[in-house]
Scaffold this active site. Sequence first.
Site, PDB file in Angstrom:
ATOM      1  N   LYS A 116       0.854  -1.189   0.000  1.00 28.67           N
ATOM      2  CA  LYS A 116       0.000   0.000   0.000  1.00 28.67           C
ATOM      3  C   LYS A 116       0.889   1.237   0.000  1.00 28.67           C
ATOM      4  O   LYS A 116       1.943   1.260   0.625  1.00 28.67           O
ATOM      5  CB  LYS A 116      -0.871   0.003   1.247  1.00 28.67           C
ATOM      6  CG  LYS A 116      -1.691   1.261   1.498  1.00 28.67           C
ATOM      7  CD  LYS A 116      -1.182   2.281   2.509  1.00 28.67           C
ATOM      8  CE  LYS A 116      -0.132   1.968   3.469  1.00 28.67           C
ATOM      9  NZ  LYS A 116       0.338   3.105   4.312  1.00 28.67           N
TER      10      LYS A 116
ATOM     11  N   PRO B  37       9.670  -4.998   3.087  1.00 24.64           N
ATOM     12  CA  PRO B  37      10.396  -4.689   4.326  1.00 24.64           C
ATOM     13  C   PRO B  37       9.453  -4.404   5.488  1.00 24.64           C
ATOM     14  O   PRO B  37       8.304  -3.997   5.299  1.00 24.64           O
ATOM     15  CB  PRO B  37      11.231  -3.458   3.956  1.00 24.64           C
ATOM     16  CG  PRO B  37      10.557  -2.874   2.753  1.00 24.64           C
ATOM     17  CD  PRO B  37       9.918  -4.009   2.028  1.00 24.64           C
TER      18      PRO B  37
ATOM     19  N   GLY C 276       6.074   1.669   6.275  1.00 18.37           N
ATOM     20  CA  GLY C 276       5.090   2.627   5.795  1.00 18.37           C
ATOM     21  C   GLY C 276       4.292   2.182   4.595  1.00 18.37           C
ATOM     22  O   GLY C 276       3.590   2.991   3.986  1.00 18.37           O
ATOM     23  N   ILE C 277       4.367   0.889   4.241  1.00 14.90           N
ATOM     24  CA  ILE C 277       3.615   0.390   3.089  1.00 14.90           C
ATOM     25  C   ILE C 277       2.647  -0.723   3.499  1.00 14.90           C
ATOM     26  O   ILE C 277       2.194  -1.506   2.659  1.00 14.90           O
ATOM     27  CB  ILE C 277       4.539  -0.072   1.954  1.00 14.90           C
ATOM     28  CG1 ILE C 277       5.603  -1.056   2.456  1.00 14.90           C
ATOM     29  CG2 ILE C 277       5.191   1.130   1.288  1.00 14.90           C
ATOM     30  CD1 ILE C 277       6.504  -1.592   1.353  1.00 14.90           C
TER      31      ILE C 277
ATOM     32  N   ALA D 193      -1.495  -5.684   5.121  1.00 12.51           N
ATOM     33  CA  ALA D 193      -1.818  -6.395   3.884  1.00 12.51           C
ATOM     34  C   ALA D 193      -1.813  -7.896   4.110  1.00 12.51           C
ATOM     35  O   ALA D 193      -2.660  -8.627   3.571  1.00 12.51           O
ATOM     36  CB  ALA D 193      -0.828  -6.012   2.791  1.00 12.51           C
TER      37      ALA D 193
ATOM     38  N   ASP E  82      -5.155   0.300   8.962  1.00 11.27           N
ATOM     39  CA  ASP E  82      -4.916   0.094   7.531  1.00 11.27           C
ATOM     40  C   ASP E  82      -5.527  -1.199   6.999  1.00 11.27           C
ATOM     41  O   ASP E  82      -5.604  -1.383   5.773  1.00 11.27           O
ATOM     42  CB  ASP E  82      -3.415   0.065   7.235  1.00 11.27           C
ATOM     43  CG  ASP E  82      -2.795   1.453   7.154  1.00 11.27           C
ATOM     44  OD1 ASP E  82      -3.543   2.443   7.078  1.00 11.27           O
ATOM     45  OD2 ASP E  82      -1.551   1.537   7.169  1.00 11.27           O
TER      46      ASP E  82
END
Length: 276
Positions: free
Chosen positions: A11, A95, A99-100, A105, A137
């Site tokens: 994301k 990683p 921040g993704i 997910a 998230d």
Amino acid sequence: MAIITESAPAKINLALHVRARRADGYHEIETLFAFLRDGDEIRVSPGPASFRIDGPFAAGLATEGDNLVTRAVTSFSQAFGIEQPYTIALTKNLPIASGIAGGSADAAATLRALARLNDIPLDDPRLFACADGLGSDVPACLLGRSAIGTGRGEQLAPRDGLTGTPVLLVNPGVAVSTAAVFEGWDGRDAGLIGEGSLLDLALAGRNDLEPPARVVAPVIDEVLETLREGMPVLARMSGSGATCFALYASESDRTRAAAAIRAHDPAWWCLESALA
């Protein structure tokens, strides 16, 4: 024995506006979620109960006895009253603490896999309730498409407009604490995301967590400066960092930028992908 494989795409936050601190300890935000075509992978099958992690970033999670994947299984079992052991394998390509939304997910992909194994529609409200309880998230990751997120990020309004856009992710190998970055936010509400196309909103937007993240991880400045040398459509930090992204007008532009990034610092993690 049925084995369900689900992708857990990375994301990015095309924009992230922090509006206020809330009494419950969270922050009121407005964000533009977007997802890549690449990420982690979850494989789930009925028992015996086990959880295995492989992939390039497996070591960052190997010693954790409890994480969002196992919590997703527990939440699903409680919500649907299904007491079934599962064998789960996670290939960790993204990683950690970057921040993704890698962990979010993974949790969302686990929920989707469990729903498919048990013939539960993916739009079942109980599935989104599970996601909401797992983290801010996770609902967006369960939805898995571009959207405007409000509230904690769990209130979602899908938006289209950038599918297929070439994107480059870069992480300098620094894990950043989300809590520490939010704690460093200056408390100033700089305004709404506004109206317009998804790209217009992204270009006009900002990431309010970028300044405090740069204090925690000053190398973010170097990553963004190097990305901007490749003349992208947009370059910005995602989420609470330290991963940064750049959008490009063409795949060839992205390829050239990725080559420049790898030449600048071969130790940086770099992913060439496209928006889903």
